[in-house]
Motif scaffolding. Structure first.
Motif, PDB file in Angstrom:
ATOM      1  N   ARG A  23       0.824  -1.216   0.000  1.00  0.00           N
ATOM      2  CA  ARG A  23       0.000   0.000   0.000  1.00  0.00           C
ATOM      3  C   ARG A  23       0.855   1.262   0.000  1.00  0.00           C
ATOM      4  NH1 ARG A  23      -3.195  -1.015   5.481  1.00  0.00           N
ATOM      5  NH2 ARG A  23      -2.903  -3.160   4.741  1.00  0.00           N
ATOM      6  N   GLU A  24       2.079   1.170   0.546  1.00  0.00           N
ATOM      7  CA  GLU A  24       2.959   2.328   0.571  1.00  0.00           C
ATOM      8  C   GLU A  24       3.385   2.764  -0.830  1.00  0.00           C
ATOM      9  OE1 GLU A  24       2.754   0.606   4.465  1.00  0.00           O
ATOM     10  OE2 GLU A  24       3.372  -0.346   2.580  1.00  0.00           O
ATOM     11  N   GLU A  46     -12.935   1.676   1.781  1.00  0.00           N
ATOM     12  CA  GLU A  46     -11.967   1.411   2.837  1.00  0.00           C
ATOM     13  C   GLU A  46     -10.563   1.263   2.250  1.00  0.00           C
ATOM     14  OE1 GLU A  46     -12.387   1.176   6.379  1.00  0.00           O
ATOM     15  OE2 GLU A  46     -14.077   2.347   5.628  1.00  0.00           O
ATOM     16  N   THR A  47     -10.484   0.717   1.033  1.00  0.00           N
ATOM     17  CA  THR A  47      -9.182   0.541   0.389  1.00  0.00           C
ATOM     18  C   THR A  47      -8.502   1.887   0.157  1.00  0.00           C
ATOM     19  OG1 THR A  47      -9.919  -1.490  -0.717  1.00  0.00           O
ATOM     20  CG2 THR A  47      -8.003  -0.378  -1.638  1.00  0.00           C
ATOM     21  N   LEU A  48      -9.245   2.858  -0.361  1.00  0.00           N
ATOM     22  CA  LEU A  48      -8.665   4.187  -0.587  1.00  0.00           C
ATOM     23  C   LEU A  48      -8.191   4.795   0.726  1.00  0.00           C
ATOM     24  CD1 LEU A  48     -11.141   5.821  -3.155  1.00  0.00           C
ATOM     25  CD2 LEU A  48      -9.030   4.549  -3.622  1.00  0.00           C
ATOM     26  N   GLY A  52      -4.202   5.905   1.838  1.00  0.00           N
ATOM     27  CA  GLY A  52      -3.905   7.326   1.986  1.00  0.00           C
ATOM     28  C   GLY A  52      -4.383   8.203   0.841  1.00  0.00           C
ATOM     29  N   ILE A  53      -5.273   7.663   0.008  1.00  0.00           N
ATOM     30  CA  ILE A  53      -5.752   8.439  -1.143  1.00  0.00           C
ATOM     31  C   ILE A  53      -6.527   9.677  -0.713  1.00  0.00           C
ATOM     32  CG2 ILE A  53      -7.225   8.411  -3.193  1.00  0.00           C
ATOM     33  CD1 ILE A  53      -4.706   6.778  -3.547  1.00  0.00           C
ATOM     34  N   ILE A  57      -5.915  13.683  -2.010  1.00  0.00           N
ATOM     35  CA  ILE A  57      -6.808  14.482  -2.837  1.00  0.00           C
ATOM     36  C   ILE A  57      -7.460  15.641  -2.070  1.00  0.00           C
ATOM     37  CG2 ILE A  57      -7.232  12.615  -4.472  1.00  0.00           C
ATOM     38  CD1 ILE A  57      -9.824  11.981  -3.107  1.00  0.00           C
ATOM     39  N   LYS A  58      -7.340  15.607  -0.745  1.00  0.00           N
ATOM     40  CA  LYS A  58      -7.873  16.709   0.062  1.00  0.00           C
ATOM     41  C   LYS A  58      -6.834  17.772   0.388  1.00  0.00           C
ATOM     42  CE  LYS A  58     -11.369  13.958   2.536  1.00  0.00           C
ATOM     43  NZ  LYS A  58     -11.769  13.415   3.864  1.00  0.00           N
ATOM     44  N   ASN A  59      -5.609  17.608  -0.112  1.00  0.00           N
ATOM     45  CA  ASN A  59      -4.516  18.455   0.368  1.00  0.00           C
ATOM     46  C   ASN A  59      -4.427  19.834  -0.270  1.00  0.00           C
ATOM     47  OD1 ASN A  59      -3.312  18.184  -2.150  1.00  0.00           O
ATOM     48  ND2 ASN A  59      -1.675  16.846  -1.469  1.00  0.00           N
ATOM     49  N   GLY A  60      -5.343  20.169  -1.184  1.00  0.00           N
ATOM     50  CA  GLY A  60      -5.355  21.510  -1.754  1.00  0.00           C
ATOM     51  C   GLY A  60      -4.745  21.633  -3.132  1.00  0.00           C
TER      52      GLY A  60
END
Length: 213
Positions: A23-24, A46-48, A52-53, A57-60
Protein backbone atom coordinates in the motif's frame (compact mmCIF):
# COMPACT_ATOMS: atom_id res chain seq x y z
CA UNK A 1 -5.68 -16.27 -7.75
CA UNK A 2 -3.50 -15.48 -10.75
CA UNK A 3 -2.43 -11.83 -10.75
CA UNK A 4 -0.46 -12.03 -13.99
CA UNK A 5 -3.39 -13.62 -15.84
CA UNK A 6 -5.72 -10.99 -14.41
CA UNK A 7 -3.48 -8.13 -15.55
CA UNK A 8 -3.08 -9.62 -19.02
CA UNK A 9 -6.83 -9.93 -19.47
CA UNK A 10 -7.52 -6.45 -18.07
CA UNK A 11 -5.11 -5.10 -20.68
CA UNK A 12 -6.88 -7.10 -23.40
CA UNK A 13 -10.16 -5.52 -22.29
CA UNK A 14 -8.79 -1.99 -22.62
CA UNK A 15 -8.37 -1.54 -18.86
CA UNK A 16 -4.89 -0.38 -17.83
CA UNK A 17 -3.43 -2.56 -15.05
CA UNK A 18 -0.69 -1.63 -12.60
CA UNK A 19 0.89 -3.75 -9.87
CA UNK A 20 2.52 -2.70 -6.61
CA UNK A 21 3.75 -4.86 -3.76
CA UNK A 22 2.42 -2.79 -0.88
CA UNK A 23 0.00 0.00 0.00
CA UNK A 24 2.96 2.33 0.57
CA UNK A 25 3.66 2.20 -3.16
CA UNK A 26 0.17 3.31 -4.18
CA UNK A 27 0.49 7.07 -3.59
CA UNK A 28 3.74 7.55 -5.55
CA UNK A 29 2.10 5.78 -8.50
CA UNK A 30 -1.15 7.72 -8.21
CA UNK A 31 0.73 11.03 -8.24
CA UNK A 32 2.06 10.16 -11.71
CA UNK A 33 -1.49 9.57 -12.99
CA UNK A 34 -3.11 12.85 -11.91
CA UNK A 35 -2.24 16.52 -12.39
CA UNK A 36 -2.44 19.40 -9.95
CA UNK A 37 -5.59 21.43 -10.42
CA UNK A 38 -7.63 18.49 -11.70
CA UNK A 39 -11.19 18.03 -10.51
CA UNK A 40 -11.26 14.85 -8.46
CA UNK A 41 -13.96 12.88 -6.69
CA UNK A 42 -14.34 9.46 -5.18
CA UNK A 43 -16.61 6.66 -4.14
CA UNK A 44 -16.71 5.38 -0.59
CA UNK A 45 -13.86 2.92 -0.07
CA UNK A 46 -11.97 1.41 2.84
CA UNK A 47 -9.18 0.54 0.39
CA UNK A 48 -8.67 4.19 -0.59
CA UNK A 49 -8.60 5.11 3.09
CA UNK A 50 -6.02 2.41 3.87
CA UNK A 51 -3.76 3.63 1.04
CA UNK A 52 -3.91 7.33 1.99
CA UNK A 53 -5.75 8.44 -1.14
CA UNK A 54 -8.17 10.69 0.73
CA UNK A 55 -5.35 12.63 2.39
CA UNK A 56 -3.76 13.18 -1.01
CA UNK A 57 -6.81 14.48 -2.84
CA UNK A 58 -7.87 16.71 0.06
CA UNK A 59 -4.52 18.45 0.37
CA UNK A 60 -5.35 21.51 -1.75
CA UNK A 61 -3.45 20.66 -4.92
CA UNK A 62 -6.64 19.42 -6.54
CA UNK A 63 -10.21 20.60 -7.06
CA UNK A 64 -11.67 18.02 -4.71
CA UNK A 65 -15.41 17.47 -5.00
CA UNK A 66 -16.26 16.53 -1.43
CA UNK A 67 -19.77 15.40 -0.58
CA UNK A 68 -19.01 14.77 3.11
CA UNK A 69 -21.79 16.11 5.30
CA UNK A 70 -23.95 17.24 2.39
CA UNK A 71 -27.63 16.35 2.16
CA UNK A 72 -30.56 16.73 -0.19
CA UNK A 73 -29.99 18.89 -3.26
CA UNK A 74 -26.43 19.75 -2.23
CA UNK A 75 -25.28 16.14 -2.29
CA UNK A 76 -27.11 15.62 -5.59
CA UNK A 77 -25.21 18.53 -7.13
CA UNK A 78 -21.95 17.08 -5.80
CA UNK A 79 -22.77 13.77 -7.49
CA UNK A 80 -23.48 15.59 -10.75
CA UNK A 81 -20.16 17.45 -10.54
CA UNK A 82 -18.36 14.18 -9.81
CA UNK A 83 -19.89 12.64 -12.92
CA UNK A 84 -18.00 15.18 -15.03
CA UNK A 85 -14.73 15.28 -13.09
CA UNK A 86 -11.25 14.64 -14.45
CA UNK A 87 -10.40 11.72 -12.16
CA UNK A 88 -12.64 9.48 -10.11
CA UNK A 89 -11.18 7.22 -7.42
CA UNK A 90 -12.81 4.06 -6.15
CA UNK A 91 -12.14 0.40 -5.55
CA UNK A 92 -13.82 -2.59 -7.14
CA UNK A 93 -15.93 -5.19 -5.37
CA UNK A 94 -14.23 -7.89 -7.43
CA UNK A 95 -11.82 -8.29 -10.34
CA UNK A 96 -11.99 -11.52 -12.31
CA UNK A 97 -9.04 -13.38 -13.79
CA UNK A 98 -10.87 -12.91 -17.11
CA UNK A 99 -10.24 -9.17 -16.84
CA UNK A 100 -13.72 -8.07 -15.77
CA UNK A 101 -14.69 -5.63 -13.02
CA UNK A 102 -17.75 -6.44 -10.93
CA UNK A 103 -19.38 -3.72 -8.85
CA UNK A 104 -22.61 -3.53 -6.89
CA UNK A 105 -24.09 -0.33 -5.44
CA UNK A 106 -27.08 0.90 -3.54
CA UNK A 107 -27.10 4.63 -4.28
CA UNK A 108 -25.20 3.86 -7.50
CA UNK A 109 -23.30 7.12 -7.94
CA UNK A 110 -20.10 5.03 -7.93
CA UNK A 111 -21.13 2.57 -10.65
CA UNK A 112 -22.48 5.46 -12.72
CA UNK A 113 -19.03 7.09 -12.71
CA UNK A 114 -17.30 3.80 -13.46
CA UNK A 115 -19.44 3.29 -16.55
CA UNK A 116 -19.29 6.82 -17.98
CA UNK A 117 -18.54 10.44 -17.10
CA UNK A 118 -15.16 11.09 -15.49
CA UNK A 119 -12.23 11.38 -17.91
CA UNK A 120 -10.47 8.60 -16.04
CA UNK A 121 -11.32 6.17 -13.27
CA UNK A 122 -8.55 4.94 -10.97
CA UNK A 123 -9.38 1.83 -8.98
CA UNK A 124 -7.20 0.54 -6.17
CA UNK A 125 -7.79 -3.10 -5.30
CA UNK A 126 -6.16 -5.56 -2.94
CA UNK A 127 -5.27 -9.04 -4.13
CA UNK A 128 -8.12 -10.39 -1.98
CA UNK A 129 -10.60 -9.02 -4.53
CA UNK A 130 -9.30 -11.13 -7.41
CA UNK A 131 -11.65 -14.02 -8.21
CA UNK A 132 -11.83 -16.66 -10.88
CA UNK A 133 -14.98 -15.51 -12.69
CA UNK A 134 -18.24 -13.58 -12.42
CA UNK A 135 -19.92 -16.35 -10.41
CA UNK A 136 -17.20 -16.08 -7.78
CA UNK A 137 -17.53 -12.29 -7.95
CA UNK A 138 -21.25 -12.54 -7.19
CA UNK A 139 -20.55 -14.80 -4.25
CA UNK A 140 -17.78 -12.54 -2.98
CA UNK A 141 -20.07 -9.51 -2.81
CA UNK A 142 -22.77 -11.46 -1.00
CA UNK A 143 -20.48 -12.86 1.69
CA UNK A 144 -17.37 -10.65 1.85
CA UNK A 145 -18.19 -7.14 0.60
CA UNK A 146 -21.83 -6.24 1.26
CA UNK A 147 -22.16 -7.49 4.88
CA UNK A 148 -19.23 -5.48 6.35
CA UNK A 149 -20.24 -2.44 4.31
CA UNK A 150 -23.73 -2.48 5.81
CA UNK A 151 -22.15 -2.65 9.26
CA UNK A 152 -19.86 0.29 8.37
CA UNK A 153 -22.86 2.31 7.19
CA UNK A 154 -25.04 1.32 10.19
CA UNK A 155 -27.72 -0.17 7.97
CA UNK A 156 -30.25 -2.60 9.39
CA UNK A 157 -29.99 -5.32 6.76
CA UNK A 158 -30.15 -9.09 7.30
CA UNK A 159 -26.54 -9.48 6.13
CA UNK A 160 -25.37 -6.97 8.76
CA UNK A 161 -26.63 -9.41 11.40
CA UNK A 162 -25.75 -12.76 9.83
CA UNK A 163 -22.62 -11.88 7.84
CA UNK A 164 -23.99 -13.14 4.55
CA UNK A 165 -26.78 -12.44 2.08
CA UNK A 166 -30.13 -14.14 2.56
CA UNK A 167 -29.72 -15.55 -0.95
CA UNK A 168 -26.94 -17.79 0.40
CA UNK A 169 -29.15 -19.44 2.99
CA UNK A 170 -30.64 -22.07 0.66
CA UNK A 171 -27.38 -23.71 -0.32
CA UNK A 172 -28.09 -23.18 -4.02
CA UNK A 173 -25.89 -21.03 -6.24
CA UNK A 174 -27.31 -17.50 -5.77
CA UNK A 175 -28.43 -15.44 -8.73
CA UNK A 176 -26.96 -11.99 -9.08
CA UNK A 177 -30.04 -9.90 -8.10
CA UNK A 178 -31.32 -12.14 -5.30
CA UNK A 179 -31.30 -10.64 -1.83
CA UNK A 180 -33.27 -8.95 0.88
CA UNK A 181 -36.23 -6.69 0.17
CA UNK A 182 -35.63 -3.97 2.73
CA UNK A 183 -35.38 -0.24 2.04
CA UNK A 184 -31.80 -0.17 3.34
CA UNK A 185 -30.55 -2.77 0.85
CA UNK A 186 -27.21 -1.74 -0.68
CA UNK A 187 -27.20 -4.28 -3.53
CA UNK A 188 -29.43 -2.48 -6.04
CA UNK A 189 -27.51 -2.08 -9.29
CA UNK A 190 -25.02 -4.57 -10.69
CA UNK A 191 -22.35 -3.58 -13.22
CA UNK A 192 -19.89 -5.80 -15.08
CA UNK A 193 -17.18 -3.88 -16.92
CA UNK A 194 -15.71 -6.03 -19.71
CA UNK A 195 -14.23 -4.88 -23.03
CA UNK A 196 -13.90 -1.07 -23.00
CA UNK A 197 -14.30 1.22 -26.01
CA UNK A 198 -12.28 3.97 -24.34
CA UNK A 199 -8.93 2.27 -23.90
CA UNK A 200 -7.13 2.88 -20.59
CA UNK A 201 -9.85 5.22 -19.28
CA UNK A 202 -10.21 2.79 -16.38
CA UNK A 203 -6.98 2.08 -14.54
CA UNK A 204 -6.68 -0.67 -11.96
CA UNK A 205 -3.88 -0.65 -9.39
CA UNK A 206 -3.53 -4.13 -7.91
CA UNK A 207 -1.85 -4.18 -4.51
CA UNK A 208 -0.20 -7.38 -3.35
CA UNK A 209 -1.98 -7.13 0.01
CA UNK A 210 -5.46 -7.82 1.37
CA UNK A 211 -7.27 -4.46 1.46
CA UNK A 212 -10.84 -3.29 2.01
CA UNK A 213 -13.86 -5.55 1.89
Amino acid sequence: MDIQKTMKNLEANGIKPYFVESREEVLPLVKTLINKGESISNGGSETLKQCGIFELIKNGDYDFIDRTGLEGEEVRQAYIRAFGCDTYFCSSNAVTENGELYNVDGNSNRVACIVYGPRQVIMVVGKNKIVKDINEAIYRVKCCAAPPNTVRLNLATPCAKTGKCVSLMTGDSPLMPEGCKGSTRICCNYVVSAKQRHKDRIKVIIVNEDLGY
